[in-house]
Scaffold this motif. Structure first.
Motif, PDB file in Angstrom:
ATOM      1  N   PRO A  54      60.408 -12.903  82.298  1.00  0.00           N
ATOM      2  CA  PRO A  54      60.305 -11.972  81.159  1.00  0.00           C
ATOM      3  C   PRO A  54      58.883 -11.434  80.958  1.00  0.00           C
ATOM      4  O   PRO A  54      58.695 -10.222  80.769  1.00  0.00           O
ATOM      5  N   GLU A  55      57.873 -12.314  81.003  1.00  0.00           N
ATOM      6  CA  GLU A  55      56.494 -11.873  80.827  1.00  0.00           C
ATOM      7  C   GLU A  55      56.040 -10.995  81.993  1.00  0.00           C
ATOM      8  O   GLU A  55      55.351  -9.991  81.801  1.00  0.00           O
ATOM      9  N   LEU A  56      56.434 -11.380  83.205  1.00  0.00           N
ATOM     10  CA  LEU A  56      56.046 -10.609  84.388  1.00  0.00           C
ATOM     11  C   LEU A  56      56.652  -9.213  84.352  1.00  0.00           C
ATOM     12  O   LEU A  56      55.988  -8.232  84.717  1.00  0.00           O
ATOM     13  N   LYS A  57      57.881  -9.108  83.887  1.00  0.00           N
ATOM     14  CA  LYS A  57      58.531  -7.793  83.801  1.00  0.00           C
ATOM     15  C   LYS A  57      57.757  -6.873  82.864  1.00  0.00           C
ATOM     16  O   LYS A  57      57.525  -5.703  83.187  1.00  0.00           O
ATOM     17  N   VAL A  58      57.342  -7.393  81.716  1.00  0.00           N
ATOM     18  CA  VAL A  58      56.567  -6.581  80.774  1.00  0.00           C
ATOM     19  C   VAL A  58      55.265  -6.111  81.434  1.00  0.00           C
ATOM     20  O   VAL A  58      54.928  -4.925  81.376  1.00  0.00           O
ATOM     21  N   LEU A  59      54.544  -7.040  82.065  1.00  0.00           N
ATOM     22  CA  LEU A  59      53.296  -6.666  82.737  1.00  0.00           C
ATOM     23  C   LEU A  59      53.537  -5.652  83.841  1.00  0.00           C
ATOM     24  O   LEU A  59      52.785  -4.683  83.990  1.00  0.00           O
ATOM     25  N   MET A  60      54.579  -5.874  84.636  1.00  0.00           N
ATOM     26  CA  MET A  60      54.865  -4.981  85.762  1.00  0.00           C
ATOM     27  C   MET A  60      55.226  -3.586  85.270  1.00  0.00           C
ATOM     28  O   MET A  60      54.767  -2.594  85.831  1.00  0.00           O
ATOM     29  N   ARG A  99      45.845 -12.190  87.286  1.00  0.00           N
ATOM     30  CA  ARG A  99      46.081 -13.581  87.668  1.00  0.00           C
ATOM     31  C   ARG A  99      46.542 -14.393  86.459  1.00  0.00           C
ATOM     32  O   ARG A  99      45.944 -14.309  85.384  1.00  0.00           O
ATOM     33  N   PHE A 100      47.611 -15.172  86.664  1.00  0.00           N
ATOM     34  CA  PHE A 100      47.998 -16.189  85.689  1.00  0.00           C
ATOM     35  C   PHE A 100      47.784 -17.533  86.378  1.00  0.00           C
ATOM     36  O   PHE A 100      48.409 -17.834  87.385  1.00  0.00           O
ATOM     37  N   ILE A 101      46.885 -18.332  85.835  1.00  0.00           N
ATOM     38  CA  ILE A 101      46.493 -19.586  86.462  1.00  0.00           C
ATOM     39  C   ILE A 101      47.469 -20.690  86.091  1.00  0.00           C
ATOM     40  O   ILE A 101      47.654 -21.001  84.908  1.00  0.00           O
ATOM     41  N   LEU A 102      48.076 -21.277  87.110  1.00  0.00           N
ATOM     42  CA  LEU A 102      49.036 -22.369  86.936  1.00  0.00           C
ATOM     43  C   LEU A 102      48.374 -23.735  87.045  1.00  0.00           C
ATOM     44  O   LEU A 102      48.779 -24.688  86.373  1.00  0.00           O
ATOM     45  N   LYS A 103      47.383 -23.822  87.919  1.00  0.00           N
ATOM     46  CA  LYS A 103      46.713 -25.092  88.177  1.00  0.00           C
ATOM     47  C   LYS A 103      45.325 -24.789  88.726  1.00  0.00           C
ATOM     48  O   LYS A 103      45.129 -23.800  89.437  1.00  0.00           O
TER      49      LYS A 103
END
Length: 193
Positions: A54-60, A99-103
């Protein structure tokens, strides 16, 4: 949580709202997204992209990004130093760097045309967008580990365009931690003269 260091001004910003306000004039945005409560950061690329769909779709949709992937870098990554050397030099890109940092943790140095050079350390839970054309460089923190979702406007990805007269050699690639600035220590040692 992200931290900003403006070494030339001997200033540090840690408050989330202050970070967003500082970054806004440079066209950079920063957000915090949920982590373990959503998906294990060690999950497969497909599971991670699905969990954040859902968040990626908004950004895209907003940014015209056409593809996303998950990058996983650690000390065992083949040719790690050669890969990092490409991004440790001041450069720009022809598209946004999202970038979304996961780790893990990393350090972006930003060299804006309308302000001082500053470093922003990103860590798990941080989303950052460095707009196309922004002069910057990047390095990993001491553990040499980062896992992140990346978004691209061109399916072939991007390559760094190195700048004339770079300033990256004047700044130390130091990540922050519990002992990064002991009480009252000046930041000047972080700037090479």
């Amino acid at each position: 949580m992200a931290t900003i260091l403006i070494a030339d001004e001997n200033r540090q910003i840690e408050n989330r709202k202050d970070i967003s306000a500082f970054l806004k004039p440079f066209g950079i945005y920063h957000e915090r997204w949920p982590l373990e409560e959503r998906v294990d950061p060690s999950a497969s690329q497909e599971e991670i992209l699905s969990a954040y769909a859902p968040e990626l779709k908004v950004l895209m949709d907003q940014g015209g990004y056409v593809t996303a992937d998950v990058i996983n870098v650690n000390p065992e990554t083949p040719n790690l130093e050669a890969m990092l050397d490409r991004f440790r030099k001041e450069h720009t890109h022809s598209e946004d760097e999202v970038r979304f940092i996961l780790k893990g943790r990393g350090l972006f140095h930003i060299h804006p045309k309308n302000g001082p050079v500053f470093a922003i350390q990103v860590e798990a839970g941080d989303l950052i967008n460095v707009p196309k054309g922004t002069q910057h460089w990047f390095d990993l923190c001491g553990d040499k580990t980062i896992r992140a979702i990346r978004l691209f406007q061109d399916k072939s990805g991007w390559t760094p365009a190195y700048v004339d007269e770079p300033v990256h050699e004047r700044y130390q690639p130091l990540c922050f931690g519990p002992t990064h600035l002991p009480g009252g220590t000046a930041l000047e040692p972080l700037i090479k003269t």
